[in-house]
Design a protein around this motif. Structure first.
Motif, mmCIF file in Angstrom:
data_model
loop_
_atom_site.group_PDB
_atom_site.id
_atom_site.type_symbol
_atom_site.label_atom_id
_atom_site.label_comp_id
_atom_site.label_asym_id
_atom_site.label_seq_id
_atom_site.Cartn_x
_atom_site.Cartn_y
_atom_site.Cartn_z
ATOM 1 N N SER A 198 0.850 -1.188 0.000
ATOM 2 C CA SER A 198 0.000 0.000 0.000
ATOM 3 C C SER A 198 0.890 1.244 0.000
ATOM 4 O O SER A 198 1.164 1.820 1.058
ATOM 5 N N PRO A 199 1.354 1.662 -1.163
ATOM 6 C CA PRO A 199 2.311 2.785 -1.235
ATOM 7 C C PRO A 199 1.781 4.080 -0.627
ATOM 8 O O PRO A 199 2.570 4.936 -0.236
ATOM 9 N N SER A 200 0.459 4.239 -0.546
ATOM 10 C CA SER A 200 -0.097 5.481 -0.004
ATOM 11 C C SER A 200 -0.383 5.400 1.494
ATOM 12 O O SER A 200 -0.962 6.331 2.061
ATOM 13 N N ASP A 201 0.019 4.326 2.152
ATOM 14 C CA ASP A 201 -0.237 4.155 3.582
ATOM 15 C C ASP A 201 0.621 5.140 4.376
ATOM 16 O O ASP A 201 1.824 4.949 4.532
ATOM 17 N N GLU A 202 -0.012 6.217 4.866
ATOM 18 C CA GLU A 202 0.742 7.253 5.568
ATOM 19 C C GLU A 202 1.336 6.731 6.869
ATOM 20 O O GLU A 202 2.451 7.091 7.242
ATOM 21 N N GLY A 203 0.610 5.866 7.566
ATOM 22 C CA GLY A 203 1.125 5.334 8.824
ATOM 23 C C GLY A 203 2.408 4.551 8.620
ATOM 24 O O GLY A 203 3.351 4.652 9.419
ATOM 25 N N ALA A 204 2.460 3.754 7.530
ATOM 26 C CA ALA A 204 3.672 2.982 7.247
ATOM 27 C C ALA A 204 4.819 3.905 6.866
ATOM 28 O O ALA A 204 5.973 3.694 7.266
ATOM 29 N N LYS A 205 4.515 4.954 6.106
ATOM 30 C CA LYS A 205 5.553 5.913 5.711
ATOM 31 C C LYS A 205 6.126 6.603 6.943
ATOM 32 O O LYS A 205 7.350 6.732 7.091
ATOM 33 N N ILE A 206 5.240 7.025 7.840
ATOM 34 C CA ILE A 206 5.686 7.694 9.063
ATOM 35 C C ILE A 206 6.503 6.729 9.927
ATOM 36 O O ILE A 206 7.550 7.090 10.470
ATOM 37 N N GLY A 207 6.016 5.503 10.051
ATOM 38 C CA GLY A 207 6.724 4.518 10.867
ATOM 39 C C GLY A 207 8.108 4.221 10.335
ATOM 40 O O GLY A 207 9.085 4.152 11.098
ATOM 41 N N LEU A 208 8.226 4.061 9.008
ATOM 42 C CA LEU A 208 9.527 3.764 8.409
ATOM 43 C C LEU A 208 10.493 4.932 8.601
ATOM 44 O O LEU A 208 11.668 4.737 8.913
ATOM 45 N N ALA A 209 9.980 6.147 8.446
ATOM 46 C CA ALA A 209 10.835 7.319 8.657
ATOM 47 C C ALA A 209 11.287 7.408 10.110
ATOM 48 O O ALA A 209 12.435 7.764 10.406
ATOM 49 N N GLY A 210 10.392 7.074 11.040
ATOM 50 C CA GLY A 210 10.748 7.098 12.447
ATOM 51 C C GLY A 210 11.806 6.071 12.787
ATOM 52 O O GLY A 210 12.743 6.347 13.552
ATOM 53 N N VAL A 211 11.666 4.872 12.214
ATOM 54 C CA VAL A 211 12.671 3.837 12.438
ATOM 55 C C VAL A 211 14.014 4.281 11.862
ATOM 56 O O VAL A 211 15.076 4.079 12.466
ATOM 57 N N GLY A 212 13.971 4.908 10.676
ATOM 58 C CA GLY A 212 15.207 5.417 10.095
ATOM 59 C C GLY A 212 15.896 6.427 11.002
ATOM 60 O O GLY A 212 17.128 6.431 11.129
ATOM 61 N N LEU A 213 15.105 7.267 11.654
ATOM 62 C CA LEU A 213 15.670 8.223 12.611
ATOM 63 C C LEU A 213 16.417 7.503 13.731
ATOM 64 O O LEU A 213 17.532 7.882 14.107
ATOM 65 N N LEU A 214 15.793 6.481 14.268
ATOM 66 C CA LEU A 214 16.437 5.747 15.360
ATOM 67 C C LEU A 214 17.698 5.050 14.891
ATOM 68 O O LEU A 214 18.705 5.025 15.603
ATOM 69 N N GLN A 215 17.652 4.479 13.694
ATOM 70 C CA GLN A 215 18.835 3.795 13.181
ATOM 71 C C GLN A 215 19.988 4.768 12.984
ATOM 72 O O GLN A 215 21.147 4.427 13.243
ATOM 73 N N ARG A 216 19.670 5.979 12.540
ATOM 74 C CA ARG A 216 20.734 6.955 12.294
ATOM 75 C C ARG A 216 21.294 7.549 13.582
ATOM 76 O O ARG A 216 22.437 8.012 13.602
ATOM 77 N N THR A 217 20.499 7.564 14.637
ATOM 78 C CA THR A 217 20.925 8.252 15.860
ATOM 79 C C THR A 217 21.389 7.329 16.975
ATOM 80 O O THR A 217 21.981 7.803 17.948
ATOM 81 N N GLN A 218 21.114 6.033 16.869
ATOM 82 C CA GLN A 218 21.365 5.157 18.016
ATOM 83 C C GLN A 218 22.848 5.081 18.402
ATOM 84 O O GLN A 218 23.176 4.837 19.568
ATOM 85 N N ASP A 219 23.750 5.308 17.452
ATOM 86 C CA ASP A 219 25.176 5.237 17.778
ATOM 87 C C ASP A 219 25.843 6.610 17.815
ATOM 88 O O ASP A 219 27.066 6.703 17.919
ATOM 89 N N LEU A 220 25.053 7.660 17.704
ATOM 90 C CA LEU A 220 25.636 9.000 17.749
ATOM 91 C C LEU A 220 25.975 9.401 19.182
ATOM 92 O O LEU A 220 25.269 9.042 20.118
ATOM 93 N N ASP A 221 27.049 10.158 19.304
ATOM 94 C CA ASP A 221 27.415 10.771 20.586
ATOM 95 C C ASP A 221 26.901 12.202 20.554
ATOM 96 O O ASP A 221 27.453 13.050 19.843
#
Length: 304
Positions: A198-221
């Motif tokens: 479902s390419p237009s699923d806004e909840g999935a888009k938001i969730g994926l972007a949120g997970v990406g945020l965590l992946q990018r920041t989890q090892d940052l100092d």
């Protein structure tokens, strides 16, 4: 631009940035209700002075769900918006009572809280703890349903003129559970499967972007990022990392303003890198979020 990049205390709060939409709607309802602050007759604000009358005495005639919270914390406000939604759906079958424990530490001590939020049930004059910490909506519905089943009650269904909530997509549930466990890779895969279907699923888009945020920041100092930003305001990598940390901590407008400023003062590859990163951060919020709308206008002004 200085900022405090303290680490977030909850994965859920970081990923569920999309629930800001529910938060904003709940805030609008409270403002429309006037200075009392109550969103409806089913939501009451309680203090140590009114707890006995509004919770204990009231519970003799109707179950009262007590949400002990800190209203200024964004991830908790998101959870509060869902609680208000469920209270409205209950149509009087139970009442939501909210306690701001930061404003009323005496009551927080009496409740023996260990986490924010903590949810209690008051029934027939007795108060009992239910769960701690913010739950996703699907799990919250299930938890309350189990409570009322044990009491031999059925919470009221949504009003007839309102559509019932659709069943939770298994992929969405899998993604939320993976996030709660800290398995970000599994969460990303689940969200990607949802978007493929479902390419237009806004909840999935938001969730994926949120997970990406965590992946990018989890090892940052955070301290290192802050030093690099202070030492070179035009270090685009440091600025995008700083914006990510601000987003994770709920400082949405600060993150957007930071990258718009970078776009405004840079050119070429650096400018495009900041612009693309900012557009990616927009995906972590609903398209109609006021902060996104404001930042899009600011970005257009910076570009043209």
């Amino acid at each position: 631009m200085a900022a405090d990049f303290s680490r977030p205390g909850s994965l859920y709060g970081a990923v569920d940035l999309g629930a800001r939409k529910q938060t904003l709607e709940a805030q609008a309802r409270r403002e429309a209700a006037g200075p009392s602050g109550a969103a409806s007759a089913d939501v009451i604000e309680v203090t140590s002075a009114t707890f006995n009358d509004e919770v204990v005495e009231r519970s003799l005639s109707v179950p009262v769900i007590v949400e002990a919270t800190v209203s200024r914390a964004e991830q908790v406000r998101q959870f509060s918006g869902v609680m208000e939604k469920l209270a409205a759906e209950a149509a009087g079958a139970w009442v939501l009572a909210r306690v701001d424990v930061e404003a009323d530490p005496q009551l927080a001590q009496a409740l023996r809280m260990r986490a924010v939020p903590t949810v209690y049930l008051a029934f027939q004059g007795q108060l009992m703890p239910l769960f701690e910490g913010p739950l996703p909506e699907a799990q919250l519905r299930q938890a309350l349903s189990q409570v009322f089943e044990q009491l031999g009650m059925e919470p009221a269904a949504p009003a007839e003129d309102q559509p019932a909530e659709p069943p939770v997509d298994p992929e969405l549930l899998a993604a939320e559970e993976a996030v709660e466990k800290g398995d970000l890779d599994a969460a990303a895969v689940a969200y990607e499967r949802l978007l493929a279907r479902s390419p237009s699923d806004e909840g999935a888009k938001i969730g994926l972007a949120g997970v990406g945020l965590l992946q990018r920041t989890q090892d940052l100092d955070p301290a290192d990022v802050q030093r690099r930003v202070a030492g070179n305001a035009d270090d685009v990598d440091a600025q995008t990392q700083a914006a990510d940390l601000e987003m994770v901590n709920g400082q949405v407008d600060e993150a957007f303003d930071r990258l718009v400023a970078v776009v405004r003062r840079t050119r070429g590859t650096d400018r495009d890198k900041a612009r693309v990163h900012l557009l990616g951060l927009f995906d972590a919020l609903p398209a109609d979020d006021p902060s996104v709308s404001r930042a899009r206008r600011a970005l257009a002004n910076a570009l043209f």
